[in-house]
Design a protein around this motif. Structure first.
Motif, PDB file in Angstrom:
ATOM      1  N   MET A   1       1.317  -0.959   0.186  1.00 56.17           N
ATOM      2  CA  MET A   1       0.181   0.033  -0.252  1.00 56.17           C
ATOM      3  C   MET A   1       0.939   0.725  -0.106  1.00 56.17           C
ATOM      4  SD  MET A   1      -2.400   1.139   3.457  1.00 56.17           S
ATOM      5  CE  MET A   1      -3.756   0.519   2.406  1.00 56.17           C
ATOM      6  N   GLU A  44      -0.851   4.755  -8.423  1.00 59.03           N
ATOM      7  CA  GLU A  44      -0.180   3.753  -7.410  1.00 59.03           C
ATOM      8  C   GLU A  44      -0.747   4.264  -6.173  1.00 59.03           C
ATOM      9  OE1 GLU A  44       3.541   2.191  -8.273  1.00 59.03           O
ATOM     10  OE2 GLU A  44       3.425   4.071 -10.609  1.00 59.03           O
ATOM     11  N   ASP A  46      -2.864   4.637  -3.600  1.00 56.54           N
ATOM     12  CA  ASP A  46      -4.457   3.819  -2.392  1.00 56.54           C
ATOM     13  C   ASP A  46      -5.175   4.174  -1.710  1.00 56.54           C
ATOM     14  OD1 ASP A  46      -2.911   1.083  -3.222  1.00 56.54           O
ATOM     15  OD2 ASP A  46      -1.386   1.640  -2.361  1.00 56.54           O
ATOM     16  N   LYS A  79     -10.123   7.658  -2.006  1.00 61.97           N
ATOM     17  CA  LYS A  79      -9.802   7.784  -1.599  1.00 61.97           C
ATOM     18  C   LYS A  79      -9.144   8.431  -0.365  1.00 61.97           C
ATOM     19  CE  LYS A  79      -6.991   5.857  -5.602  1.00 61.97           C
ATOM     20  NZ  LYS A  79      -5.862   6.274  -6.492  1.00 61.97           N
ATOM     21  N   ASP A 109       4.837  -1.125   4.532  1.00 59.00           N
ATOM     22  CA  ASP A 109       3.691   0.002   3.202  1.00 59.00           C
ATOM     23  C   ASP A 109       4.926   1.309   3.033  1.00 59.00           C
ATOM     24  OD1 ASP A 109       2.242  -1.634   3.096  1.00 59.00           O
ATOM     25  OD2 ASP A 109       0.481  -0.852   4.387  1.00 59.00           O
TER      26      ASP A 109
END
Length: 249
Positions: A1, A44, A46, A79, A109
């Motif tokens: 993520m 890209e 998230d 998001k 992440d």
């Protein structure tokens, strides 16, 4: 993520405006909405966490419901994960954001830190950060120094010359492995963290491996009225709807 952390807690005192610079409207939209759009539309990214004062959160919420520019008709709230409270300085605001992000993201992440007052973030710059981080603990875009650089210890006379080929100006966004960067900040004393100016400083101080990539001169931060007018001209020219002409330098 990959979680984008947008810093929007600044007051904009240096500009002398009635409201913080990131909430000034340009092209019928708040400056922060242009920044949010760039991050929200990148495939890209998230999740998005935003550091902001409570009094401005409704304004940001309105930005999330707008459709964006003509080339990015998306709902910016898709998001969004939540708000974080600002700290006494920029780095404490980052720490608050990191603490909230760790509630839904893992230490392996990535966190991508960006300023709300940098609305001209090229999508390619985000991609370049994510590509370059492989094998490293973080990434920072930098610009080379064009002018001769001097060191002055008293601010009045020149102490020595510096080698400008070895000196770079850091930009945002800055990308870090979440867990390692959180620990780098968490272990600092309050006195030390209050002296931090750039997001990458705690990472370097903690011995993290930070890669450098070419920055982009058009990804400037709105700090002065001249910067704001420059952005207004760009939006007015209609040259901000794409990354054309915004390649790294």
């Amino acid at each position: 993520m990959v979680v984008a952390l947008i810093l929007s807690g600044g007051t904009g005192r240096r500009m002398g405006t009635d409201i913080p610079k990131q909430y000034i409207k340009v092209g019928g939209r708040s400056v922060i909405s242009w920044c949010m759009e760039r991050l929200a539309t990148h495939p890209e990214i998230d999740a998005i966490q935003i550091v902001a004062e409570k009094m401005w959160r409704d304004t940001i919420g309105e930005c999330m419901e707008c459709k964006g520019s003509s080339q990015n008709n998306v709902k910016l709230s898709n998001k969004f994960k939540g708000f974080s409270d600002p700290g006494e300085n920029r780095q404490l605001s980052i720490l608050h954001g990191l603490e909230d992000i760790r509630e839904y993201a893992s230490d392996s992440d990535y966190v991508l830190i960006h300023d709300a007052a940098r609305p001209m973030l090229p999508a390619q710059q985000i991609t370049d950060c994510l590509t370059a981080v492989t094998g490293h603990d973080g990434v920072i875009p930098v610009l080379p120094m064009k002018d001769t650089v001097y060191l002055s210890k008293d601010g009045k006379t020149i102490t020595s010359l510096l080698n400008r080929s070895q000196i770079y100006a850091g930009q945002a966004p800055e990308l870090f492995v979440l867990g390692k960067y959180y620990e780098a900040n968490k272990t600092m004393t309050l006195e030390n963290i209050m002296q931090i100016n750039g997001s990458t400083e705690p990472a370097v101080m903690a011995g993290m491996d930070i890669a450098m990539i070419p920055g982009d001169e058009r990804n400037f931060k709105i700090t002065t009225m001249a910067d704001l007018e420059r952005f207004r001209e760009i939006v007015g020219e209609g040259s901000f709807d794409s990354d054309e002409g915004m390649g790294t330098t």
